[in-house]
Design an enzyme around this catalytic site. Sequence first.
Site, PDB file in Angstrom:
ATOM      1  N   GLY A 134     -51.944  26.488  25.108  1.00 49.55           N
ATOM      2  CA  GLY A 134     -53.345  26.137  25.288  1.00 49.55           C
ATOM      3  C   GLY A 134     -53.518  24.745  25.880  1.00 49.55           C
ATOM      4  O   GLY A 134     -54.366  24.533  26.747  1.00 49.55           O
ATOM      5  N   GLU A 188     -34.412  31.919  56.455  1.00 50.48           N
ATOM      6  CA  GLU A 188     -33.898  31.887  57.826  1.00 50.48           C
ATOM      7  C   GLU A 188     -32.539  32.570  57.951  1.00 50.48           C
ATOM      8  O   GLU A 188     -32.382  33.467  58.805  1.00 50.48           O
ATOM      9  CB  GLU A 188     -33.824  30.439  58.328  1.00 50.48           C
ATOM     10  CG  GLU A 188     -35.159  29.721  58.367  1.00 50.48           C
ATOM     11  CD  GLU A 188     -35.451  28.922  57.118  1.00 50.48           C
ATOM     12  OE1 GLU A 188     -36.051  27.847  57.233  1.00 50.48           O
ATOM     13  OE2 GLU A 188     -35.063  29.384  56.014  1.00 50.48           O
ATOM     14  N   ARG A 242     -29.603  35.897  27.929  1.00 53.51           N
ATOM     15  CA  ARG A 242     -28.518  36.809  27.556  1.00 53.51           C
ATOM     16  C   ARG A 242     -28.554  38.046  28.445  1.00 53.51           C
ATOM     17  O   ARG A 242     -29.629  38.568  28.741  1.00 53.51           O
ATOM     18  CB  ARG A 242     -28.656  37.198  26.081  1.00 53.51           C
ATOM     19  CG  ARG A 242     -28.525  35.974  25.154  1.00 53.51           C
ATOM     20  CD  ARG A 242     -28.515  36.372  23.695  1.00 53.51           C
ATOM     21  NE  ARG A 242     -29.809  36.829  23.214  1.00 53.51           N
ATOM     22  CZ  ARG A 242     -30.807  36.021  22.861  1.00 53.51           C
ATOM     23  NH1 ARG A 242     -30.678  34.710  22.981  1.00 53.51           N
ATOM     24  NH2 ARG A 242     -31.938  36.518  22.401  1.00 53.51           N
ATOM     25  N   ARG A 293     -35.660  33.515  31.868  1.00 56.51           N
ATOM     26  CA  ARG A 293     -34.913  32.355  31.378  1.00 56.51           C
ATOM     27  C   ARG A 293     -33.776  31.984  32.324  1.00 56.51           C
ATOM     28  O   ARG A 293     -33.517  30.800  32.570  1.00 56.51           O
ATOM     29  CB  ARG A 293     -34.348  32.648  29.988  1.00 56.51           C
ATOM     30  CG  ARG A 293     -35.389  32.699  28.889  1.00 56.51           C
ATOM     31  CD  ARG A 293     -34.726  32.987  27.552  1.00 56.51           C
ATOM     32  NE  ARG A 293     -35.691  33.078  26.461  1.00 56.51           N
ATOM     33  CZ  ARG A 293     -35.357  33.334  25.197  1.00 56.51           C
ATOM     34  NH1 ARG A 293     -34.085  33.565  24.878  1.00 56.51           N
ATOM     35  NH2 ARG A 293     -36.285  33.394  24.262  1.00 56.51           N
TER      36      ARG A 293
END
Length: 360
Positions: free
Chosen positions: A288, A60, A217, A194
């Site tokens: 998995g 907005e 990093r 990250r």
Amino acid sequence: MDQSPQTIPHASVVAAMDAALAAARLGVRGANPLVGAAIIAPDGTAITGHHAGAGTAHAEPTAIRAARSAGIDLTASTLCVTLEPCSHHGRTPPCTDLILETGIPEVVLASADPNPAAAGGAQRLREAGVRVTTGVREAQARALNARWLTAVGERRPFVTVKIAQSLDGRIAAADGTSQWITSAASRARVHTLRARADAVIVGTGTALADDPRLTARPAAEAAETSEAEITQPVPVVVGMRGLDPASHLAQDPRTIHLRTRDPRSALEDLKTRGLDHVLVEGGAQLAGALVRADLVDELELHIAPLLLGDGLTGLADLGITTLADGIRWVSDPVEPLSDSAPNPDTLLRLSPTPAPTKGS
């Protein structure tokens, strides 16, 4: 849909909401939903804005700023938003406050906000005299954020799984070597992921084999940005085995070690700690298990133009024995991970195919 009076034709509202949905797709999936906004000017033109990710301006105010720059009279305009404007103080001020300050007389919403902490914006606007219409393109708005809505409903973080692999799905060669399957551009992308996440998760096998730091990093070309200036994700290890006391993760006081084999309970634990978006980087057993439990909201595949034959796969056995049981995914547009490399890696961003609705 609410039967509120509208100042502009309904077809124009729908077209503007479609533009807002298109703008929302430019955002970043994660702790926050994808949100877009469109301001319909008195002459019928629409100016859009979107939310670019946690900590950045919401859709907005982005659209309002663009409209002001274009000289649009906001007191004679309509604001279309794909998600109910927030009415609480988070990382940014309430969007409802800004809307009221601008004098925008009409707001059209696609869907309500399911987050109790952020909901209530529509009611506040109505109480202040703003005409509010809801439900325009609601199904499309909910589909856009289907996995985020699932995570909110299950009271767990939004889960991104990142896998760096060869063309034939290997994350390491037969002898275990894996540095580096993918390119420097892929590795730079990982640090961007990250920095966006609240936490980075690995299994104990990855922690013991690779001794990672799990920090974000800065890229070499952004040397003026120090690592200390980046909001660092919380390192998380999931699994029953202990960490090497001399390892980077064991030495980091922020590291959370969840001794469990239950991925859902691990995620629920992290949610109670205020972690809303987690990035899973390995290993195959953990990834998995998350896929098997339908806990992966976004899958990022970094695919190198490389064949390895025998080697390690990025996902452990998913328990699938027949084609009909395969887990299908929907892909965002495919893109290279470098515009300059002669043989760039390929980035695939995927979400699980939504479950069919009853009766379909």
